[in-house]
Design a protein around this motif. Structure first.
Motif: not given
Lengths: 291, 318
Positions: B301-302, A131, B315, A129, B308-309, B298, B305-306, B318, B241
Motif C-alpha cells: 500500500l505504500a 495503513p 492538486g 502513509m 496519493y500524497a 504496508l 499512499s505515496a 494549482d 485521488l
C-alpha cells in the motif's frame, strides 16, 4: 442553481425535457427513499414485532401487533444505557483530548514555528502513509504495557482517548486553517502584551469556529463508528461501546430485541446527523482534497 | 516586558551581518530559546501521544516482524515469520479474497457514487434531501447497518430473497455460498460507505464551469460525449485521488466481513488480509506472523499512499 450543468436549461424547458426530467426525478427519489430509508423502517418496525411475526414468511410490512415492550426489554436486558453512556464518554473524552492537544500542536506548528517544526509535521503526516490496520497489533501491544510508565491500559478509557490524539489529518486541517489567519492579527495581540496561550484563546480560536466544528464532528463520529480497536482494548462487557456491546450480545438475545437495540443505537447518530447535517456534509467536502 | 523588546530590536540586524562570525547576542538567544520553549510546550501533548501510539508502534511493527516468542522468551526470528506466512495457504486465499473485494468494491464503490453524483447534479429539486439520504448510512453505527444486511441476506426469511422471488428470480444463499459471499459483503459495504464519495464528486461537479458544457454542446457533442470530454477531464484529479483512497481503504477491509460472516465465511470465502492479521495476533497469539503480514500489506500500500500524497500536493498547488 443557475449555473448550467451537463444538460442545458433550454433542453429541459422543452416539453419532452420536462417530462423526462420529472420522470427521472420521481424515479430516483422513490428508489433512493426505498434504498436508504427502507432498511431503517424495517429495523424500527421489526423491533416492534413479536418473535413469531418476525420469523414469519412472507414478512409483514406493517406489524400486525405492535409490541413497544421490546424496546424496553432490549434496553434493560442489553444494558443499553451503560453501552450508550460508555460510547458518549469515550467520544467526548476523545474530542476533548483532540481539541486540546491537536489544536495546540497545530497552533504551534503554524504560528509559533519552533525549531524542527517542519520535521515534526512531516513525521506526523508520515503516519497517514502507514495503513491504519498495520499498526493495530503493535499499538495493542503498546496499550498492554505502555513503555516507561509501565501501565496496562486495557479496559481503561485512556486506551481510546490517547491514541485518538494521533490524528495527523486533523492537525493538518487545523494547521492549514491557522495558516490563513493573518500574521498582523497575532502581532497586534502580542504587542498588546498577550501571551501565546492568550492569543490562541482570544484571537485564533474565535476565528476558527468552522474548522473546530468540522474536527469535533469527525472526532466524535470516529469513536462512535470504530469497532476493531474498542473490541480489542475494552473486553470488559461493562466498559464496551455500543458497537462492540451489541455485537457480542447479538447471538444471545431474541431477534426482535436485537433489532430494537439496533434502532436505539442508531437513534443518537441520526439525531446528531439531522441537526448538524449542513456542517457534517460541508466539512466532509472541505476536509477532503483541495478545499 | 521592556527588556526583551529592546534586545529584539537590537537583534534584528544580526541575521544580515554574518551570523556565525558575529558575537552571540545573548538577548536574541534567550529570546529564541524562550520562543522555542513555548512552541514546544504547545506541542508536547501531541508529541507524547504520537510517540507512544504512532511512531513507537511503527518501529515496533518492523521489529516484531522479525521476532518470535518461544517458551515465553522473545527471540530473533530472521525471515522465518515471512516464510511461515508465505507457506500458509490462508495467506494466498486472504490475498485473493482481498483483491476480489477491492476489485468488486471499485466496480461498485467507485462507479456507483460517480453516476449518482452525475444524476443528482442535474436535478434542480430535492437535491438536499437526496444528498441527505445517500449520506445517512455513513452515520449509522456499523453494527446496525451490518446486522441489518445480515437479516436481509437470510436465505429463509430475508428480504432480498423475498424481493427476488416476487419478481420471479431464484433466491440466493448470499453469505452462505462461496460464490456469492464476497459479492454480498461488497454490496453491504458499498451501501454503508458510498455517501462520502458521492458528496465529494458532487462538490467536484459543481465546480465545473458551465461554459465548457455550452461550448461542447455547440460543437454538437451529445450527453455521453460531454461526460467524456468535459466532466471526466475536469474531475480527473478528484477521480484519481478517490481511486487511490478507495484502493487503500478497501485493501484494509475488516469490519464488514467480520460482522457479516464472522470473518472467514464459508470455506474462507471472505477471509481478508486484515482478518488474517487479526487471527494470527489475537487467535493464535502469533504476533510475529501478524506483524510480518502487516509489513507485506504496508509495502503493497505504500506505493498507493505515496502516489496519493504526491497527487494531492500537486492538486493543492494549482
Amino acid at each position: 442553481m443557475s449555473t448550467r450543468t451537463l444538460i442545458s436549461p433550454a433542453q429541459l424547458a422543452r416539453p419532452r425535457g420536462k417530462v423526462l426530467y420529472w420522470t427521472a426525478f420521481t424515479v430516483v427519489t422513490i428508489v433512493f427513499t426505498l434504498v436508504f430509508i427502507g432498511p431503517l423502517y424495517w429495523m424500527v418496525t421489526s423491533g416492534l414485532k413479536s418473535p413469531q411475526e418476525f420469523a414469519q414468511t412472507p414478512p409483514t410490512l406493517v406489524p400486525d401487533a405492535v409490541h413497544p415492550q421490546n424496546y424496553a426489554d432490549a434496553w434493560g436486558v442489553m444494558d443499553l444505557a451503560q453501552l450508550l453512556f460508555n460510547t458518549l464518554y469515550y467520544a467526548f473524552g476523545a474530542l476533548a483530548f483532540q481539541l486540546i492537544f491537536d489544536v495546540a500542536a497545530a497552533y504551534s506548528l503554524s504560528k509559533l514555528r519552533p525549531v524542527f517544526g517542519k520535521a515534526i509535521l512531516g513525521m506526523m503526516l508520515l503516519t497517514l502513509m502507514i495503513p491504519a490496520t498495520v499498526l493495530v497489533v503493535p499499538q495493542y501491544l503498546t496499550v498492554l504495557d505502555v513503555p516507561i510508565v509501565e501501565r496496562n491500559l486495557i479496559n481503561s478509557p485512556w486506551a481510546i482517548w490517547l491514541p485518538s490524539v494521533t490524528n495527523a489529518f486533523n492537525i493538518f486541517l487545523l494547521k492549514r486553517f491557522f495558516d490563513s489567519i493573518p500574521r498582523e492579527l497575532l502581532d497586534a495581540a502580542s504587542i498588546d502584551g498577550a501571551s501565546s496561550l492568550r492569543t490562541l484563546r482570544s484571537v485564533v480560536l474565535p476565528l476558527s469556529r468552522p474548522i473546530l466544528g468540522v474536527v469535533s464532528i469527525f472526532a466524535v463520529v470516529a469513536v462512535w463508528k470504530d469497532f476493531l480497536w474498542p473490541m480489542l482494548t475494552l473486553p470488559d462487557p461493562g466498559k464496551q461501546t455500543v458497537n462492540v456491546g451489541i455485537y457480542s450480545l447479538a447471538a444471545s438475545v431474541s431477534e426482535n430485541w436485537l433489532l430494537a437495540a439496533l434502532a436505539i443505537a442508531s437513534l443518537p447518530t441520526l439525531i446528531v446527523f439531522l441537526i448538524f447535517q449542513r456542517n457534517i456534509m460541508s466539512g466532509l467536502t472541505a476536509g477532503s482534497l483541495k478545499g | 516586558m521592556s527588556a526583551p523588546t529592546l534586545s529584539k530590536n537590537k537583534a534584528r540586524p544580526s541575521p544580515q551581518t554574518d551570523g556565525r562570525a558575529a558575537r552571540p547576542e545573548r538577548g536574541a538567544f534567550v529570546q529564541a530559546l524562550k520562543r522555542n520553549l513555548t512552541a514546544h510546550a504547545f506541542l508536547i501533548g501531541a508529541l507524547l501521544c504520537f510517540s507512544l501510539f504512532s511512531w513507537y508502534p511503527m518501529v515496533r511493527e518492523f521489529i516484531l516482524a522479525f521476532q518470535k516468542t518461544e517458551n515465553g522468551e522473545t527471540v530473533w526470528a530472521g525471515w522465518s515469520n515471512l516464510t511461515y506466512i508465505f507457506n500458509d495457504p490462508a495467506f494466498w486465499q486472504a490475498w485473493r479474497n482481498t483483491l476480489l473485494f477491492t476489485g468488486l468494491a471499485l466496480l461498485l464503490g467507485f462507479a456507483v457514487p460517480f453516476v449518482i453524483a452525475l444524476v443528482l447534479n442535474e436535478f434542480r429539486h430535492g437535491r438536499g434531501y437526496l444528498r441527505l439520504l445517500v449520506y445517512l448510512p455513513v452515520m449509522l453505527p456499523p453494527v446496525a447497518s451490518v446486522l441489518l444486511f445480515k437479516y436481509f441476506y437470510d436465505p429463509g426469511y430475508g428480504l432480498f430473497n423475498r424481493i427476488l422471488e416476487s419478481i420471479g428470480l431464484p433466491g440466493q444463499a448470499w453469505l452462505q455460498d462461496t460464490d456469492t459471499a464476497m459479492v454480498s459483503v461488497v454490496i453491504a459495504a458499498t451501501w454503508m460507505n458510498m455517501g462520502g464519495a458521492t458528496l465529494i464528486y458532487l462538490a467536484a461537479l459543481q465546480s465545473i464551469p458551465g461554459e465548457l458544457y455550452e461550448a461542447a454542446e455547440l460543437d454538437g457533442a451529445g450527453v455521453l460525449r460531454r461526460i467524456w470530454h468535459v466532466t471526466i477531464p475536469q474531475t480527473r484529479l478528484i477521480l484519481s485521488l478517490m481511486l487511490l483512497m478507495q484502493i487503500i481503504a478497501t485493501m484494509q477491509v475488516f469490519v464488514e466481513p467480520f460482522l457479516l460472516t464472522g470473518g472467514a465465511g464459508p470455506e474462507g470465502a471472505t477471509l481478508t488480509v486484515v482478518h488474517l492479521i487479526y487471527q494470527y495476533a489475537f487467535t493464535f497469539n502469533n504476533y510475529g506472523s501478524a506483524a510480518a503480514l502487516g509489513l507485506v500489506l504496508l509495502v503493497l500500500l505504500a506505493g498507493f499512499s505515496a502516489a496519493y500524497a504526491r497527487l494531492s500536493r500537486a492538486g493543492s498547488e494549482d
